[in-house]
Motif scaffolding. Structure first.
Motif, PDB file in Angstrom:
ATOM      1  N   TRP A  51      48.615 -77.487  21.241  1.00 18.35           N
ATOM      2  CA  TRP A  51      48.240 -78.588  20.556  1.00 18.35           C
ATOM      3  C   TRP A  51      46.857 -78.803  21.017  1.00 18.35           C
ATOM      4  O   TRP A  51      45.829 -79.311  20.003  1.00 18.35           O
ATOM      5  CB  TRP A  51      49.121 -79.593  20.969  1.00 18.35           C
ATOM      6  N   LEU A  64      52.990 -74.706  16.670  1.00 23.51           N
ATOM      7  CA  LEU A  64      52.144 -75.396  17.793  1.00 23.51           C
ATOM      8  C   LEU A  64      53.026 -75.957  18.960  1.00 23.51           C
ATOM      9  O   LEU A  64      54.162 -76.158  18.704  1.00 23.51           O
ATOM     10  CB  LEU A  64      51.660 -76.833  17.028  1.00 23.51           C
ATOM     11  N   VAL A  98      52.945 -80.008  21.799  1.00 20.82           N
ATOM     12  CA  VAL A  98      52.687 -81.257  20.968  1.00 20.82           C
ATOM     13  C   VAL A  98      53.568 -82.281  21.631  1.00 20.82           C
ATOM     14  O   VAL A  98      54.736 -82.220  21.939  1.00 20.82           O
ATOM     15  CB  VAL A  98      53.348 -80.822  19.429  1.00 20.82           C
ATOM     16  N   VAL A 117      50.623 -84.759  13.307  1.00 23.65           N
ATOM     17  CA  VAL A 117      50.320 -83.184  13.044  1.00 23.65           C
ATOM     18  C   VAL A 117      49.871 -83.158  11.509  1.00 23.65           C
ATOM     19  O   VAL A 117      48.933 -82.375  11.087  1.00 23.65           O
ATOM     20  CB  VAL A 117      51.518 -82.294  13.355  1.00 23.65           C
TER      21      VAL A 117
END
Lengths: 366, 366
Positions: A115, A140, A143, A153
Motif C-alpha cells: 500500500w 495490495l 492496507v 482503495v
C-alpha cells in the motif's frame, strides 16, 4: 512512412513502407476530417453532414500532409502521421480476452504490491492497475486495517458503486443471512451479483481479521476456463453464449433481476464477460428439447471452473486487499469454523473508472 | 389446475386445464427441487450435485403436491401451485423492447407527477417508476429548485452513479468546454456517455433556471426508432447490431473508452439498448469493403432518429426533473442564446436499482 498513394473517385489507398495498405472510402475521409472535430476531440459533424455525391478530384502531398480535394470543392487535410496512426488508434478492445494473459492457478504468481508503494508512486499504482487489466487481479498488502479503508482503495482508481448492500459490505458470519456469503458455508467458484445489470465490474475484498480455520480463497481465471471449454466442448461453449438465464436476489429491501448468459461474447467470438453463480439462478424454463443439452453444457462449465489446475489458493491476512475483475475472475472460499473472528469488508466499483485511471497514468510508463 | 400428468424415465409432462403443457427433464426437476434452496431463496445445490443416472420411478399426486420418486431413492416434492407458476415465474425480460410501449413524439403524452405526490404516496411513486419501465421516462414537477436536489430524487429509487463528472454535473454554458454539452450549441439526438462501459442506465436532468431563448429538449424513443429501422431497412439494422464502434472521452483527468454497437440485442433479436452520439465516436477502422455499407446504415439510423414524427418537444421549466432510461431514450436540445441563465443539474443512476424499487413497491399496485 508513406511509400505511395493512389485514388479513385470513391477511395484513397495508402501503401506504407512497412507493407501495410490502408484503403479508405471517401465517406470515411469526410467523417474523419480533423477540421470536423472540436479542440477537445469531439466530432462536430454528424453523419448527416456527409456529402454522398462528393468524390475525390485530386490528392496532393504537401510536406507532411495529404490534401484531398473533393468534387464539391471541399478540401480535407490529414497529416501523414495522423493517417499512419489511424489504423492503430482504433481503440484497443480492452475488455475482451484478446490481449489478456490467461493463467492457470498452479502456474500463477499473484501480482502484489504494498500500500505505501502503491499510494506513493504513480508507476507502481499503474503497474498494479495494469495487472488487473492483464491478469484480472492484484493484491495490495499492508492496507491499514481500518473499517472503511476499502473505500479509500477505490478512490485511488475510480468510484464506489453503491448498492443495496451499501457503499461497502461486511463479510462476517450472520445468523439466518439473506445471502449465503454471510454464512460460514464454503462457496464454490462464482462471480458476484449476476442478478445486477449492469454487474459491478470490479470487486474488492479487504481483510480486517482472519483467525478461523479454513476460509481460504480460491481464485480462477474465468477467461481461461472459457477458453478451455471452447477448445474441449465448442458446442457447450456456443450454447452458453446464447442462452440467457434469469438471476434474482430478493430480500425486504431489494428485488434485483437480470437475464444474462454465462459467457458473453462480442459477436466475433471474443469473450467479454463470464458469470457463474449457482446460488442466484432463478427458476427458469427452457423448451424441453433444450433442457438436457443446456444442463450438459452447464455441467461442463461448472466442471471446468472446478478443475484443480485452474484454481489459485490464497489466504487473505489482515491488511490484504484483493482487487479483481468481477467480469472475469471467479472467487470461492472454503468453509470455516465458527471459532475465531473473520472479518472482510467488500465493495464494488466499475471497470471503466479503473481503465481510465490506468490510461491516464500512462500504461506505457508502467 | 392440473388436468393430468404422465412421465417417462427422463421426463414429466404436465397438462393444465387451460391447455398449456409443461414438459420437464428429470435434470430440471432435480435442479429446481424446492428442498435444494435456502430459506432466502438461494440455491444450495450446484449443477455438479445432480444425479445424471437417476430416472423417474414414480410420480404420486398427494393433495396439492406432486411427489416424484427417483430411481436413486430421492424424492422431490413440488406443490402444484409452484409448478403451475413455474412457467410464469421465469423472470420477465424487463430490459428489452418486448413488453414496452413504444411511442412516437407526435402522439405522446409525457407521463408526469408532482414531487409532493411522488414522495408522499407509494402508489404514485410506483406509477412514475413504471412509466420509466414502460415508456422510458417520467417528468417530476415541482421538485425544489435547490442545487443538489437531483441527488435526492435518485435516493427515492436507487443509487448515484458517480463519475469523473462528479456525483452530479452542472449544465451551464462554459467557455472552452471539454464537453460540448456545456456549450450553447444545439445537440442532436443522443444518448449520454456511450464511452462509459457500463453505460449509466438512468439519467436525470433537473432544471433550476431557464431564461434563455431556445434550449428546448427533444426526446425520441430509441426503441421505436430501432423498430422502424428494422422494418424499413433490415440489413442496416442487422449491421448496426453487429459492428462495434470505439467511443472515447478524454480530458485532463479521464480517458474513457468503450467498444459497443449502436443497437444491442439479446441474440434472439430483441433490442436491449440503443446508442447514438456522433460527438464521441473515436476514429475507427473497418475493412474497406464494409465502410460504405456501414456509413449507409449509420446514416439511416441518424435519419430515423431525426424523423420529425418521432420527436417529442418539451421545455424544462424550473422545478422540472426529467428521469429517463439512457439505454433507450435519445435526448437533444436546440441551440440557445447566451443572454439569460440556463442551469440544469444532471446525474446518473442505474436501471437495476430503479427496477428493484419498482418491484418492491409492487408493480401490481400501481
Amino acid at each position: 512512412m508513406l511509400k505511395y498513394f493512389e485514388y479513385e473517385q470513391n477511395s484513397l489507398t495508402l501503401s506504407w513502407a512497412d507493407g501495410r495498405v490502408t484503403r479508405l472510402d471517401v465517406l470515411w475521409l469526410q467523417d474523419h476530417d480533423p477540421a470536423g472535430r472540436h479542440d477537445n476531440g469531439q466530432r462536430l459533424i454528424s453523419v448527416l453532414d456527409l456529402d454522398w455525391q462528393a468524390g475525390i478530384r485530386a490528392v496532393d502531398r504537401q510536406g507532411g500532409s495529404l490534401v484531398i480535394c473533393l468534387t464539391n470543392g471541399r478540401e480535407l487535410t490529414f497529416t501523414l502521421e495522423h493517417l499512419a496512426a489511424e489504423q492503430m488508434t482504433t481503440i484497443q478492445d480492452d475488455r475482451s480476452w484478446r490481449g489478456k494473459t490467461l493463467w492457470r492457478g498452479e502456474a500463477f504468481t499473484l501480482p502484489d504490491v504494498s500500500w505505501p508503494d502503491y499510494t506513493g508512486h504513480d508507476d507502481i499504482r499503474c503497474r498494479a492497475l495494469a495487472a488487473v487489466a492483464e491478469s484480472g487481479l492484484v493484491l495490495l498488502r499492508d492496507v491499514p486495517c481500518e473499517p472503511g479503508q476499502v473505500l479509500e482503495v477505490i478512490h485511488t482508481f475510480g468510484y464506489v458503486r453503491e448498492t443495496n448492500y451499501g457503499r461497502l459490505f461486511d463479510v462476517k458470519t450472520v445468523v439466518s443471512p439473506s445471502n449465503l456469503a454471510f454464512s460460514n458455508l464454503g462457496l464454490g467458484p462464482h462471480t458476484d451479483n449476476p442478478y445486477r445489470d449492469p454487474v459491478p465490474g470490479v470487486q474488492l475484498l479487504h481483510c480486517l481479521s482472519n483467525e478461523v480455520d479454513g476460509g481460504e480463497n480460491l481464485l480462477v481465471d474465468g477467461f481461461q476456463a472459457a477458453a478451455r471449454l471452447q477448445a474441449e466442448h465448442p458446442e457447450a461453449f456456443e450454447l452458453l453464449t446464447r442462452i440467457r438465464l434469469p438471476y434474482r436476489f430478493i430480500d425486504e429491501k431489494a428485488d434485483l433481476r437480470s437475464r444474462v448468459p454465462f459467457i458473453e461474447t462480442d459477436g466475433a467470438g471474443n469473450v467479454l464477460k463470464v458469470r457463474y453463480n449457482n446460488r442466484s439462478i432463478a427458476p427458469f424454463m427452457l423448451p424441453f428439447e433444450e433442457q438436457r443439452a443446456f444442463y450438459q453444457a452447464y455441467r461442463l462449465w461448472a466442471e471446468t471452473l472446478s478443475a484443480p489446475d485452474l484454481a489459485f489458493t490464497c489466504r487473505l491476512e489482515p491488511g490484504d486487499c484483493l482487487i479483481f475483475d468481477n467480469t472475469r475472475i471467479m472467487h470461492a472460499r472454503t468453509a470455516f469454523t465458527d471459532g475465531g473472528r473473520r472479518h472482510l469488508q467488500g465493495a464494488y466499483s466499475d471497470l471503466d473508472g479503473l481503465y481510465s485511471t490506468l490510461y491516464r497514468l500512462g500504461a506505457s510508463a508502467c
